[in-house]
Design a protein around this motif. Structure first.
Motif, mmCIF file in Angstrom:
data_model
loop_
_atom_site.group_PDB
_atom_site.id
_atom_site.type_symbol
_atom_site.label_atom_id
_atom_site.label_comp_id
_atom_site.label_asym_id
_atom_site.label_seq_id
_atom_site.Cartn_x
_atom_site.Cartn_y
_atom_site.Cartn_z
ATOM 1 N N UNK A 48 0.833 -1.203 0.000
ATOM 2 C CA UNK A 48 0.000 0.000 0.000
ATOM 3 C C UNK A 48 0.873 1.260 0.000
ATOM 4 N N UNK A 49 1.873 1.293 0.853
ATOM 5 C CA UNK A 49 2.799 2.427 0.902
ATOM 6 C C UNK A 49 3.498 2.590 -0.447
ATOM 7 N N UNK A 50 3.951 1.476 -1.022
ATOM 8 C CA UNK A 50 4.634 1.542 -2.320
ATOM 9 C C UNK A 50 3.717 2.060 -3.416
ATOM 10 N N UNK A 51 2.466 1.609 -3.443
ATOM 11 C CA UNK A 51 1.519 2.071 -4.461
ATOM 12 C C UNK A 51 1.258 3.569 -4.314
ATOM 13 N N UNK A 52 1.074 4.012 -3.075
ATOM 14 C CA UNK A 52 0.800 5.428 -2.816
ATOM 15 C C UNK A 52 2.012 6.284 -3.173
ATOM 16 N N UNK A 53 3.197 5.887 -2.709
ATOM 17 C CA UNK A 53 4.381 6.716 -2.956
ATOM 18 C C UNK A 53 4.759 6.724 -4.439
ATOM 19 N N UNK A 54 4.549 5.639 -5.141
ATOM 20 C CA UNK A 54 4.821 5.624 -6.583
ATOM 21 C C UNK A 54 3.933 6.650 -7.288
ATOM 22 N N UNK A 55 2.640 6.658 -6.942
ATOM 23 C CA UNK A 55 1.712 7.635 -7.503
ATOM 24 C C UNK A 55 2.162 9.061 -7.175
ATOM 25 N N UNK A 56 2.497 9.318 -5.922
ATOM 26 C CA UNK A 56 2.887 10.665 -5.509
ATOM 27 C C UNK A 56 4.130 11.138 -6.256
ATOM 28 N N UNK A 62 -5.491 18.401 -13.016
ATOM 29 C CA UNK A 62 -4.106 18.512 -12.549
ATOM 30 C C UNK A 62 -4.066 17.989 -11.116
ATOM 31 N N UNK A 63 -2.955 17.376 -10.771
ATOM 32 C CA UNK A 63 -2.795 16.884 -9.397
ATOM 33 C C UNK A 63 -2.094 17.908 -8.512
ATOM 34 N N UNK A 64 -1.331 18.821 -9.103
ATOM 35 C CA UNK A 64 -0.628 19.843 -8.335
ATOM 36 C C UNK A 64 -1.097 21.225 -8.748
ATOM 37 N N UNK A 69 -3.447 12.032 2.508
ATOM 38 C CA UNK A 69 -3.976 13.273 3.080
ATOM 39 C C UNK A 69 -2.886 14.345 3.154
ATOM 40 N N UNK A 70 -1.724 13.979 3.654
ATOM 41 C CA UNK A 70 -0.648 14.967 3.766
ATOM 42 C C UNK A 70 -0.162 15.397 2.386
ATOM 43 N N UNK A 71 -0.121 14.469 1.441
ATOM 44 C CA UNK A 71 0.231 14.827 0.064
ATOM 45 C C UNK A 71 -0.799 15.803 -0.499
ATOM 46 N N UNK A 80 5.294 14.893 -6.415
ATOM 47 C CA UNK A 80 5.512 15.123 -4.982
ATOM 48 C C UNK A 80 6.700 14.262 -4.558
ATOM 49 N N UNK A 81 7.815 14.900 -4.194
ATOM 50 C CA UNK A 81 9.004 14.137 -3.812
ATOM 51 C C UNK A 81 8.807 13.403 -2.481
ATOM 52 N N UNK A 82 9.346 12.199 -2.426
ATOM 53 C CA UNK A 82 9.259 11.342 -1.246
ATOM 54 C C UNK A 82 10.665 11.085 -0.746
ATOM 55 N N UNK A 83 10.836 11.094 0.564
ATOM 56 C CA UNK A 83 12.115 10.706 1.142
ATOM 57 C C UNK A 83 11.847 9.856 2.374
#
Length: 158
Positions: free
Chosen positions: A7-15, A154-156, A58-60, A20-23
């Motif tokens: 789930x985390x991987x699917x969400x972060x890949x989309x972001x 648009x997402x952003x 939500x935070x994204x 939206x940068x992920x670290x």
């Protein structure tokens, strides 16, 4: 149902795909949501402390509905940086609903019982019935329109 890692991987890949940068990092300080911190438009994630993967959306959403200038400067608790009387909370909530629909996730992943001041079920019921509280904000921001929501133009925010 996806396990948390998938789930985390699917969400972060989309972001990351939408800009939206992920670290991944260890977060030592106390944060508004466990395991998540925002710093200058980057979503920092401590997987060991992350309690609900849906909180990432939500935070994204907060990052996504900020202007580029805000994204470049705001850190920590987003609402603390807004002038009194201004909030993008409803826009971020509705953005996260559009994102979960795009990802084909159950609404309960984002709108879990531990969040949203016990209004999770109310939000799900309204959104699933086409009552999109906050839609005028997303339209004003140029992200979507009422005819196509929950699809986003648009997402952003530009």
């Amino acid at each position: 149902m996806l396990d948390n890692t998938h789930l985390i991987n699917a969400i972060t890949k989309f972001l990351e795909q939408i800009g939206i940068p992920i670290q991944y990092t260890s977060i030592q300080e106390s944060t508004f949501l466990p395991g998540i911190n925002i710093d200058k438009g980057v979503l920092f994630i401590d997987q060991g402390k992350l309690k609900y993967p849906g909180d990432l959306l939500h935070e994204a959403g907060h990052i996504a509905v900020m202007t580029p200038k805000e994204r470049a400067s705001i850190s920590g608790n987003i609402e603390e940086h807004k002038p009194e009387g201004e909030s993008d909370e409803m826009a971020a909530i509705l953005w996260s609903y559009a994102a979960l629909k795009h990802l084909n996730l159950a609404p309960q992943i984002v709108f879990h019982p531990e969040g949203y001041k016990n209004d999770s079920e109310w939000l799900i019921e309204n959104f699933e019935n086409g009552q999109y509280i906050g839609l005028p904000l997303l339209e004003w921001m140029g992200l979507t329109d009422s005819d196509s929501f929950p699809k986003m133009k648009y997402w952003l925010r530009q």
